[in-house]
Design an enzyme around this catalytic site. Structure first.
Site, PDB file in Angstrom:
ATOM      1  N   ARG A  82      37.810  46.134  31.111  1.00 11.55           N
ATOM      2  CA  ARG A  82      38.885  45.148  31.019  1.00 11.55           C
ATOM      3  C   ARG A  82      39.368  44.993  29.577  1.00 11.55           C
ATOM      4  NH1 ARG A  82      36.040  40.138  33.638  1.00 11.55           N
ATOM      5  NH2 ARG A  82      38.026  39.133  33.063  1.00 11.55           N
ATOM      6  N   LEU A 128      27.795  43.564  37.584  1.00 12.29           N
ATOM      7  CA  LEU A 128      29.231  43.704  37.745  1.00 12.29           C
ATOM      8  C   LEU A 128      29.834  42.320  37.577  1.00 12.29           C
ATOM      9  CD1 LEU A 128      29.604  46.008  40.909  1.00 12.29           C
ATOM     10  CD2 LEU A 128      29.912  46.664  38.516  1.00 12.29           C
ATOM     11  N   ASP A 129      31.033  42.244  37.009  1.00  9.38           N
ATOM     12  CA  ASP A 129      31.711  40.956  36.908  1.00  9.38           C
ATOM     13  C   ASP A 129      31.936  40.368  38.296  1.00  9.38           C
ATOM     14  OD1 ASP A 129      31.856  41.325  34.185  1.00  9.38           O
ATOM     15  OD2 ASP A 129      33.904  42.120  34.242  1.00  9.38           O
ATOM     16  N   LYS A 130      32.047  39.064  38.363  1.00  8.98           N
ATOM     17  CA  LYS A 130      32.234  38.367  39.640  1.00  8.98           C
ATOM     18  C   LYS A 130      33.416  38.937  40.421  1.00  8.98           C
ATOM     19  CE  LYS A 130      33.155  33.801  41.628  1.00  8.98           C
ATOM     20  NZ  LYS A 130      33.406  32.359  41.336  1.00  8.98           N
TER      21      LYS A 130
END
Length: 360
Positions: A250, A144-146
């Site tokens: 995104r 998962l992205d930060k």
């Protein structure tokens, strides 16, 4: 200990900075790594210790006595609390908070590169994890992205890792996210199939522009709630992804003109301004002197809310959910309190008037 290395500076290098020139002579070595060698006294010019900014004149002899390539990092345990949603002897599912990196990334020092990540916390909690991902990514099956919160699966052994990886690659794991995006999404439901690749101009971004190395990506979205507020129009969407490309949701939502709120990388505003109050000022000077309310979300409004799959060992169906975290609930509630229709809808996990749940 590395063998000392000597480099003769050719005349055509005159005028170059020392650190820049040395970085061009050492394959796979960054300029920041060269600067670290200089700080450690491992680089000399004509026998003297010098600064990285030294301008070369040509004809100098550079001697390097340190190791140009840093030793590979190995993740270490760190006592960080974890929200464990599911666990057995094969794998665990963690509810990752926003702001936490999944594993160590690039950095100038080992401390900066290898602490406060999900992997550090996992090693402390579970001790043993799968080794498939290497010393820096033990147990990590997907990412998962930060700044994205929510559910992530981690493997405790190599057999489980392989089985889970196969489920992901064969698209047998249903992954559902909740996102708040800018603007009014026109269609109630839709599918985005634009392929995703690394942006050649900005390497930290992804793009849906055509490229030879683009990878297929599929995102299905469904509108959960539409908000027309004093801060603008927004749409709360539920997104199910078939693929797991970097920044997929995104970049996909931005590609149709609706970037995720808080995602300045893909075009979202850094803060939201009360447009009604700003426009209500009677004159331009009054508008300059007024202070309309501003909202800021210091992360992306994106949450991995649901995972559904068949346990690869026991064969039992698993459906795991994570409600919106408090910061996103509070942000959404504040937006809704400023709705132009004056309806104060609370954030309870369902849409108003008995609509569909946020997660399904």
């Amino acid at each position: 200990m590395a063998e000392p290395r000597s480099i003769a500076v050719p005349p055509e290098a005159a005028g170059q900075r020392l650190d820049h020139f040395v970085a061009t002579q050492l394959e796979g070595v960054s300029r920041s790594r060269v600067q670290l060698l200089l700080d450690q006294g491992d680089v000399s010019v004509n026998g003297a210790q010098v600064k990285a900014s030294l301008k070369l004149r040509g004809g100098e002899h550079i001697r390097i006595t340190g190791e140009p390539h840093p030793a590979p990092l190995k993740a270490t345990p760190q006592d960080i609390p974890l929200d464990v949603v599911f666990e057995d002897k094969h794998f665990a599912v963690i509810n990752k908070p926003a702001g936490m990196m999944v594993h160590a990334g690039a950095g100038e020092t080992e401390d900066a590169r290898n602490c406060n990540t999900l992997v550090n916390a996992l090693l402390f909690r579970f001790k043993a994890l799968s080794a498939t991902g290497g010393d820096l990514r033990p147990g990590i099956v997907h990412r998962l992205d930060k700044e994205t919160s929510g559910l992530i699966v981690v493997a405790k052994n190599d057999a489980a890792h392989g089985a889970l990886a196969e489920l992901f690659s064969s698209r047998q794991i249903s992954k559902t996210y909740i996102a708040l995006v800018h603007g009014a999404v026109e269609r109630q439901k839709g599918t985005i199939t634009a392929a995703v690749s690394r942006d050649p101009m900005r390497r930290t971004r992804m793009t849906t522009r055509p490229a030879d190395n683009a990878r297929s990506a599929v995102s299905h979205y469904e509108v959960v709630r539409r908000l027309e507020t004093r801060f603008g129009k927004f749409t709360l969407v539920r997104v199910r992804i078939e693929t797991g490309r970097t920044h997929q949701i995104r970049v996909h939502m931005a590609s149709i003109g609706h970037p995720v709120v808080g995602d300045t990388t893909y075009g979202a505003s850094s803060q939201l301004t009360d447009q009604v109050a700003a426009q209500a000022a009677p004159s331009r000077s009054a508008r300059r002197n007024s202070q309309p309310e501003r909202l800021r979300l210091n992360r992306n409004f994106l949450h991995a809310a649901r995972l559904a799959f068949t346990h690869p060992v026991t064969g039992k169906p698993l459906e795991l959910e994570s409600p919106l975290p408090a910061d996103l609930e509070m942000f959404l509630a504040r937006l809704e309190s400023g709705r132009t229709d004056s309806a104060n809808a609370s954030v309870t996990g369902t849409v108003p008037d008995g609509g569909a749940p946020l997660i399904k």
